[in-house]
Design a protein around this motif. Structure first.
Motif, PDB file in Angstrom:
ATOM      1  N   UNK A   1      62.303  22.427  21.839  1.00 36.85           N
ATOM      2  CA  UNK A   1      61.098  21.655  22.160  1.00 36.85           C
ATOM      3  C   UNK A   1      60.232  21.451  20.918  1.00 36.85           C
ATOM      4  N   UNK A   2      60.115  22.509  20.107  1.00 37.27           N
ATOM      5  CA  UNK A   2      59.302  22.397  18.898  1.00 37.27           C
ATOM      6  C   UNK A   2      59.888  21.367  17.938  1.00 37.27           C
ATOM      7  N   UNK A   3      61.181  21.447  17.730  1.00 39.42           N
ATOM      8  CA  UNK A   3      61.822  20.512  16.801  1.00 39.42           C
ATOM      9  C   UNK A   3      61.921  19.108  17.374  1.00 39.42           C
ATOM     10  N   UNK A   4      61.852  19.008  18.697  1.00 34.53           N
ATOM     11  CA  UNK A   4      61.904  17.697  19.343  1.00 34.53           C
ATOM     12  C   UNK A   4      60.548  17.042  19.506  1.00 34.53           C
ATOM     13  N   UNK A   5      59.510  17.614  18.906  1.00 35.85           N
ATOM     14  CA  UNK A   5      58.192  16.984  18.926  1.00 35.85           C
ATOM     15  C   UNK A   5      57.366  17.277  20.165  1.00 35.85           C
ATOM     16  N   UNK A   6      57.594  18.405  20.805  1.00 34.75           N
ATOM     17  CA  UNK A   6      56.820  18.775  21.998  1.00 34.75           C
ATOM     18  C   UNK A   6      56.212  20.161  21.788  1.00 34.75           C
ATOM     19  N   UNK A   7      55.249  20.249  20.864  1.00 38.69           N
ATOM     20  CA  UNK A   7      54.729  21.555  20.451  1.00 38.69           C
ATOM     21  C   UNK A   7      54.020  22.318  21.560  1.00 38.69           C
ATOM     22  N   UNK A   8      53.289  21.617  22.437  1.00 35.76           N
ATOM     23  CA  UNK A   8      52.570  22.330  23.486  1.00 35.76           C
ATOM     24  C   UNK A   8      53.525  23.015  24.454  1.00 35.76           C
ATOM     25  N   UNK A   9      54.597  22.313  24.840  1.00 36.48           N
ATOM     26  CA  UNK A   9      55.591  22.919  25.725  1.00 36.48           C
ATOM     27  C   UNK A   9      56.320  24.062  25.017  1.00 36.48           C
ATOM     28  N   UNK A  10      56.611  23.862  23.733  1.00 34.66           N
ATOM     29  CA  UNK A  10      57.291  24.918  22.964  1.00 34.66           C
ATOM     30  C   UNK A  10      56.452  26.186  22.927  1.00 34.66           C
ATOM     31  N   UNK A  11      55.149  26.046  22.717  1.00 39.80           N
ATOM     32  CA  UNK A  11      54.269  27.214  22.648  1.00 39.80           C
ATOM     33  C   UNK A  11      54.228  27.941  23.993  1.00 39.80           C
TER      34      UNK A  11
ATOM     35  N   UNK B   1      62.411  26.985  23.459  1.00 41.36           N
ATOM     36  CA  UNK B   1      61.177  26.829  22.688  1.00 41.36           C
ATOM     37  C   UNK B   1      61.450  26.167  21.345  1.00 41.36           C
ATOM     38  N   UNK B   2      62.514  26.576  20.689  1.00 43.16           N
ATOM     39  CA  UNK B   2      62.840  26.001  19.381  1.00 43.16           C
ATOM     40  C   UNK B   2      63.223  24.534  19.503  1.00 43.16           C
TER      41      UNK B   2
ATOM     42  N   UNK C   1      68.955  40.157  36.222  1.00 40.85           N
ATOM     43  CA  UNK C   1      69.242  41.409  35.504  1.00 40.85           C
ATOM     44  C   UNK C   1      69.740  41.176  34.088  1.00 40.85           C
ATOM     45  N   UNK C   2      70.076  39.923  33.744  1.00 39.89           N
ATOM     46  CA  UNK C   2      70.457  39.616  32.361  1.00 39.89           C
ATOM     47  C   UNK C   2      69.191  39.271  31.570  1.00 39.89           C
ATOM     48  N   UNK C   3      68.325  40.254  31.421  1.00 43.12           N
ATOM     49  CA  UNK C   3      67.019  40.014  30.800  1.00 43.12           C
ATOM     50  C   UNK C   3      67.150  39.485  29.385  1.00 43.12           C
ATOM     51  N   UNK C   4      68.067  40.069  28.630  1.00 45.40           N
ATOM     52  CA  UNK C   4      68.234  39.629  27.253  1.00 45.40           C
ATOM     53  C   UNK C   4      68.614  38.166  27.180  1.00 45.40           C
ATOM     54  N   UNK C   5      69.533  37.730  28.027  1.00 47.79           N
ATOM     55  CA  UNK C   5      69.969  36.336  27.987  1.00 47.79           C
ATOM     56  C   UNK C   5      68.863  35.380  28.409  1.00 47.79           C
ATOM     57  N   UNK C   6      68.039  35.792  29.364  1.00 50.89           N
ATOM     58  CA  UNK C   6      66.910  34.947  29.744  1.00 50.89           C
ATOM     59  C   UNK C   6      65.990  34.736  28.545  1.00 50.89           C
ATOM     60  N   UNK C   7      65.722  35.829  27.823  1.00 51.38           N
ATOM     61  CA  UNK C   7      64.891  35.714  26.623  1.00 51.38           C
ATOM     62  C   UNK C   7      65.560  34.827  25.579  1.00 51.38           C
ATOM     63  N   UNK C   8      66.873  34.953  25.448  1.00 48.70           N
ATOM     64  CA  UNK C   8      67.604  34.149  24.467  1.00 48.70           C
ATOM     65  C   UNK C   8      67.539  32.672  24.809  1.00 48.70           C
ATOM     66  N   UNK C   9      67.797  32.333  26.066  1.00 47.42           N
ATOM     67  CA  UNK C   9      67.788  30.919  26.460  1.00 47.42           C
ATOM     68  C   UNK C   9      66.402  30.315  26.314  1.00 47.42           C
ATOM     69  N   UNK C  10      65.381  31.093  26.643  1.00 46.77           N
ATOM     70  CA  UNK C  10      64.019  30.576  26.501  1.00 46.77           C
ATOM     71  C   UNK C  10      63.629  30.433  25.038  1.00 46.77           C
ATOM     72  N   UNK C  11      64.113  31.339  24.197  1.00 41.85           N
ATOM     73  CA  UNK C  11      63.851  31.193  22.759  1.00 41.85           C
ATOM     74  C   UNK C  11      64.531  29.932  22.229  1.00 41.85           C
ATOM     75  N   UNK C  12      65.751  29.678  22.683  1.00 41.11           N
ATOM     76  CA  UNK C  12      66.449  28.445  22.306  1.00 41.11           C
ATOM     77  C   UNK C  12      65.663  27.227  22.784  1.00 41.11           C
TER      78      UNK C  12
END
Length: 481
Positions: free
Chosen positions: A419-429, A416-417, A403-414
């Motif tokens: 993973x992207x900065x850590x050199x794993x672009x496919x997983x980040x996408x 993704x970022x 039920x904490x939908x916003x926080x789930x989106x926040x953690x996943x956005x974190x």
């Protein structure tokens, strides 16, 4: 014959007329930006004014027909060669006397007693004195958010519409009835309003709620001004008003309106100081520390989090102290102080493991293991340890209750970022796509800003699996107004 003791009734005040001249002078700047310019101008001539977006809104709506002398000096300094009349105000003589004298002619509050002026560092880049957060009537009026265009369409709109009554409408009407003073029922309605805002934020994010939440905040302070019937009711009203100011401040914070958020948090802190409420003071400091970190003021974040811990220590809540240690850790991370951050994180973990107690504040319902992991992920991300940050962010998303939908989106956005900065672009996408799926239900400028940063990092990796699809879908998102 004895003179009558009946005081003649006062004529009703004249209807407010919008101050179009003053509005024109603001130009393209937002009310918050213009208020910051007013504070900077005050610094230049040695004045101290508690100007925020709400004050600007009151002037433009015509509620303030003539400013007090301090504001007059600042405005005439900002617009040399103009008179108050040129700025759209009425002559001072028109608002003087028993019937006309209002808040615009009220004496300036004391600003020389540090015990009565909570320090709120300036965010305008200037070197002005501490922002005066005394709770004058000017500080308790609705801000510019009431005039901002409200988002249309989507689940968040429906949530915001459902927010409008908040059970406070009846309380406000009761407060206005002659001889009727607020009591426990109004205090209960105020507390319920705070709960409802938090539930809606957990589900839908802040962007669609902020404008609606400003209305009950005004009502809350109107109830305080009316005076409660008993001290117990007064205490609950002060606590409820302060918590509501923090909730509205958080909605501003999460939707990227940092100046507005700072104003609301300062309002809550002043309320806590006046009421002698350490729990409310700790909460206000907690959110101020988080805001300082997000606004790029890490040293302030550290000091404010430490102030929160001092206020919270007598309350006996290990979970609260754990969260405040995390706020401090975020400040140390922003300062690139890995040792300080690790020490604060270890303290936060140890305090969390002591478990919940009856003294834990109600507002901390969001703080569980998922939030602990999520905040730690943010710390490692700021320190540039992307693999460690991604590990904690992934744990946070998995642990979060549905039920904490916003926080789930926040953690996943974190995640993704990281993973992207850590050199794993496919997983980040792939994770970024999951966040995009949630944005139909969640409206948070903070999350959208994080996704935009991830998209920029992924641009050079268009050929990686899934990256091009993510970038195209992200580019098609409607931009916030």
């Amino acid at each position: 014959m004895a003179s009558s003791s009946v005081t003649p009734s006062q004529p009703p005040p004249p209807a407010a007329r919008p101050n179009l001249a003053f509005r024109d002078l603001r130009g393209q700047r937002s009310p918050a930006e213009f208020a910051a310019a007013v504070r900077r101008a005050a610094c230049e001539i040695g004045e101290r004014v508690s100007c925020d977006a709400r004050y600007i809104g009151r002037v433009e709506s015509g509620e303030i027909r003539c400013p007090n002398y301090a504001y007059e000096r600042v405005f005439l300094h900002m617009f040399p060669g103009r008179t108050l009349t040129d700025l759209g105000f009425v002559p001072r003589s028109a608002v003087r006397g028993r019937g006309a004298r209002g808040v615009e002619e009220a004496p300036l509050p004391r600003t020389d007693d540090p015990a009565h002026v909570p320090y709120v560092p300036d965010t305008t880049g200037g070197t002005c004195a501490p922002y005066d957060t005394h709770q004058t009537d000017q500080d308790h009026e609705e801000s510019d958010v009431r005039r901002r265009a409200f988002m249309t369409g989507g689940t968040a709109t429906m949530a915001a519409v459902s927010l409008s009554p908040l059970a406070l409408g009846g309380a406000a009407q009761a407060e206005q009835r002659p001889g009727r003073r607020p009591g426990m029922s109004e205090a209960g309605a105020l507390e319920e309003a705070v709960r409802k805002i938090r539930v809606l934020d957990d589900r839908h994010g802040a962007d669609g709620l902020y404008r609606r939440a400003a209305t009950p905040l005004r009502t809350a302070y109107a109830l305080l001004d009316a005076g409660a019937t008993r001290q117990s009711a007064t205490d609950r009203l002060y606590s409820g008003a302060g918590e509501l100011a923090i909730s509205v401040g958080w909605l501003a914070h999460d939707s990227g309106r940092f100046d507005d958020a700072r104003s609301h948090y300062a309002e809550a802190l002043a309320t806590a100081r006046m009421a002698g409420d350490p729990a409310l003071e700790a909460h206000a400091f907690c959110n101020t520390a988080f805001l300082a970190r997000d606004a790029g003021r890490p040293r302030e974040a550290v000091r404010t989090a430490q102030a929160a811990q001092r206020a919270a220590r007598p309350l006996g809540s290990a979970r609260l102290m754990s969260l405040l240690a995390l706020r401090e850790a975020g400040g140390w991370a922003g300062l690139a102080d890995r040792t300080g951050c690790e020490q604060a994180l270890a303290r936060a973990q140890a305090l969390y493991e002591r478990g919940p107690t009856e003294s834990d504040p109600e507002w901390m319902s969001f703080y569980g293991e998922a939030e602990l992991e999520g905040l730690e992920a943010q710390c490692w991300s700021m320190l540039g340890d992307w693999p460690r940050a991604a590990r904690h962010a992934r744990h946070a998303a998995r642990l979060q209750e549905p039920h904490f939908t916003r926080n789930i989106a926040l953690y996943k956005a974190e995640l993704a970022d990281d993973l992207a900065r850590g050199g794993r672009p496919d997983e980040a996408a792939a994770v970024g796509m999951e966040v995009l799926d949630l944005l139909g239900e969640v409206q948070s400028s903070r999350i959208q800003t994080m996704l935009a940063g991830t998209a920029r990092v992924l641009l050079p990796h268009r050929r990686a699996s899934g990256v091009s699809s993510f970038l195209e879908r992200h580019a098609s998102l409607p931009r916030p107004a």
